[in-house]
Design an enzyme around this catalytic site. Structure first.
Site, PDB file in Angstrom:
ATOM      1  N   LYS A  88      10.942   5.015   6.145  1.00 61.37           N
ATOM      2  CA  LYS A  88      10.413   3.692   5.734  1.00 61.37           C
ATOM      3  C   LYS A  88      10.359   2.756   4.688  1.00 61.37           C
ATOM      4  O   LYS A  88      11.523   2.282   3.941  1.00 61.37           O
ATOM      5  CB  LYS A  88       9.847   4.628   4.481  1.00 61.37           C
ATOM      6  CG  LYS A  88       8.571   3.343   3.916  1.00 61.37           C
ATOM      7  CD  LYS A  88       7.661   4.808   2.590  1.00 61.37           C
ATOM      8  CE  LYS A  88       6.211   3.410   2.480  1.00 61.37           C
ATOM      9  NZ  LYS A  88       4.950   2.905   3.269  1.00 61.37           N
ATOM     10  N   TYR A 106      11.515   1.514   1.253  1.00 59.67           N
ATOM     11  CA  TYR A 106      10.930   1.786   0.222  1.00 59.67           C
ATOM     12  C   TYR A 106      10.104   2.634   0.151  1.00 59.67           C
ATOM     13  O   TYR A 106       9.429   3.400   1.096  1.00 59.67           O
ATOM     14  CB  TYR A 106      10.606   0.087   0.210  1.00 59.67           C
ATOM     15  CG  TYR A 106       9.118  -0.097   1.164  1.00 59.67           C
ATOM     16  CD1 TYR A 106       8.965  -0.266   2.922  1.00 59.67           C
ATOM     17  CD2 TYR A 106       7.574   0.061   0.972  1.00 59.67           C
ATOM     18  CE1 TYR A 106       8.339  -0.259   3.604  1.00 59.67           C
ATOM     19  CE2 TYR A 106       6.750  -0.074   2.371  1.00 59.67           C
ATOM     20  CZ  TYR A 106       6.847  -0.493   3.349  1.00 59.67           C
ATOM     21  OH  TYR A 106       5.588   0.331   4.300  1.00 59.67           O
ATOM     22  N   GLU A 124      -0.462   4.949  14.913  1.00 61.92           N
ATOM     23  CA  GLU A 124      -0.330   4.169  13.906  1.00 61.92           C
ATOM     24  C   GLU A 124      -1.090   3.325  13.846  1.00 61.92           C
ATOM     25  O   GLU A 124      -1.364   2.494  14.247  1.00 61.92           O
ATOM     26  CB  GLU A 124      -0.006   5.115  13.069  1.00 61.92           C
ATOM     27  CG  GLU A 124       1.968   4.453  12.598  1.00 61.92           C
ATOM     28  CD  GLU A 124       2.815   4.669  11.923  1.00 61.92           C
ATOM     29  OE1 GLU A 124       2.088   4.922  10.792  1.00 61.92           O
ATOM     30  OE2 GLU A 124       3.770   4.145  12.094  1.00 61.92           O
ATOM     31  N   LEU A 148       4.518   7.029  11.072  1.00 63.83           N
ATOM     32  CA  LEU A 148       5.147   8.054   9.006  1.00 63.83           C
ATOM     33  C   LEU A 148       4.437   8.164   8.293  1.00 63.83           C
ATOM     34  O   LEU A 148       2.617   8.293   8.580  1.00 63.83           O
ATOM     35  CB  LEU A 148       5.151   6.021   8.352  1.00 63.83           C
ATOM     36  CG  LEU A 148       5.281   6.662   7.040  1.00 63.83           C
ATOM     37  CD1 LEU A 148       7.047   6.343   6.805  1.00 63.83           C
ATOM     38  CD2 LEU A 148       5.167   5.323   5.941  1.00 63.83           C
TER      39      LEU A 148
END
Ligand code: PDD
Length: 294
Positions: free
Chosen positions: A152, A36, A184, A208
């Site tokens: 992702k 996505y 993250e 990411l």
């Protein structure tokens, strides 16, 4: 479920969001086998569309799903979605799955499947001024995700559980740590400020790399704010003067409490305030006008 009457896209068709559905044998539904993207749109202008579509293409290639559209076709789909919404600032969600196949089998279907392509828009609202002024609280947790967090992927169960831990703790985000290092957030990138220097974890297979992460580093560069991309230890995170979170929807927010302990003096710091200002000026002058000077 109350679904707003907004135009969405599924496999070549534009229709009201609530009217669209996918087959139960879709591998996105059965295996989380898909990719996505989330693209912010300001004043009906998608921000860094090429970068988002590039990241989508890279993720699709990593999981060996053929990219169902050329860049021009993607642009066309997004343009139509954007044009048909009643609001100017939008968050465009794109999803591509490997498609539907029978029988259910973890391995790729022997016959090539047609990827399922879905897109819809939500209104994009910046974090309220009050949050910007007070900052947010976060907790930390061990990162139990797989070793390809650079993809992702829609299989987000670990991220879902991490974000729910934050909600259960009454805070805004969970910061993930692996092997003693800052990685993250559950749905964001994290920066720290140490001795006046902005530190960012280096892009790797473990995180990411956000489009906002890149922008924040560019703004630091452009405005002469000292910054360094390098590993950040848990001790550095806990001892940091400032901690920030970034994402396309949250922009830049200061994390002022971590696991209940104040970060720095417990309020958004001076370097955060400068970065937030630079971000807002950039948003008004570049994102809203489509004048990307990159
Ligand atoms: N997520 N890291 C993770 C795990 C994320 O899910 C996101 C964003 C980011 C920041 O990426 P960007 O700056 O390109 O938004 C980093 C989006 C917003 C989401 O899942 O909806």
């Amino acid at each position: 479920m109350n679904v707003p009457d907004l135009t969405a896209y599924l496999n070549g068709r534009f229709a009201p969001l609530g009217d669209l559905s996918v087959p139960v044998l879709d591998r996105g539904f059965l295996f989380g086998d898909g990719i996505y993207e989330m693209i912010p749109v300001y004043n009906r202008t998608p921000f860094r569309l090429n970068e988002h579509l590039g990241r989508l293409a890279a993720s699709l290639a990593s999981v060996r799903i053929g990219n169902p559209h050329t860049l021009a076709e993607w642009r066309g789909i997004i343009e139509t979605i954007v044009a048909r919404q009643p609001f100017d600032d939008q968050s465009i969600y794109l999803q591509v799955t490997r498609g539907a196949a029978y029988p259910r089998n973890h391995a790729f279907p022997p016959e090539p499947t047609t990827p399922t392509v879905f897109a819809f828009a939500d209104p994009l609202t910046p974090p309220p001024t009050q949050l910007v002024q007070t900052g947010i609280a976060a907790v930390t947790q061990a990162d139990v995700r797989w070793l390809r967090c650079d993809i992702k992927a829609i299989s987000l169960l670990a991220n879902v559980l991490a974000r729910q831990s934050a909600v259960d703790a009454g805070v805004a985000e969970t910061v993930l740590l692996r092997d003693g290092k800052l990685i993250e957030g559950s749905a964001s990138n994290i920066f720290v400020v140490k001795d006046g220097v902005i530190l960012a974890p280096p892009p790797s297979n473990l995180m990411l790399t956000g489009i906002t992460y890149d922008l924040v580093l560019e703004l630091a560069d452009r405005h002469g704010l000292p910054h360094q991309v390098r590993d950040i230890t848990e001790a550095e995170l806990r001892g940091a003067g400032e901690v920030w979170l970034t994402s396309s929807s949250k922009e830049v927010l200061a994390i002022v409490t971590l696991d209940g302990a104040p970060v720095g003096n417990g309020a958004p710091g001076p370097i955060y305030k400068a970065m937030y200002q630079h971000y807002q000026v950039f948003k008004a002058g570049v994102m809203r006008t489509g004048k990307d000077t990159q």
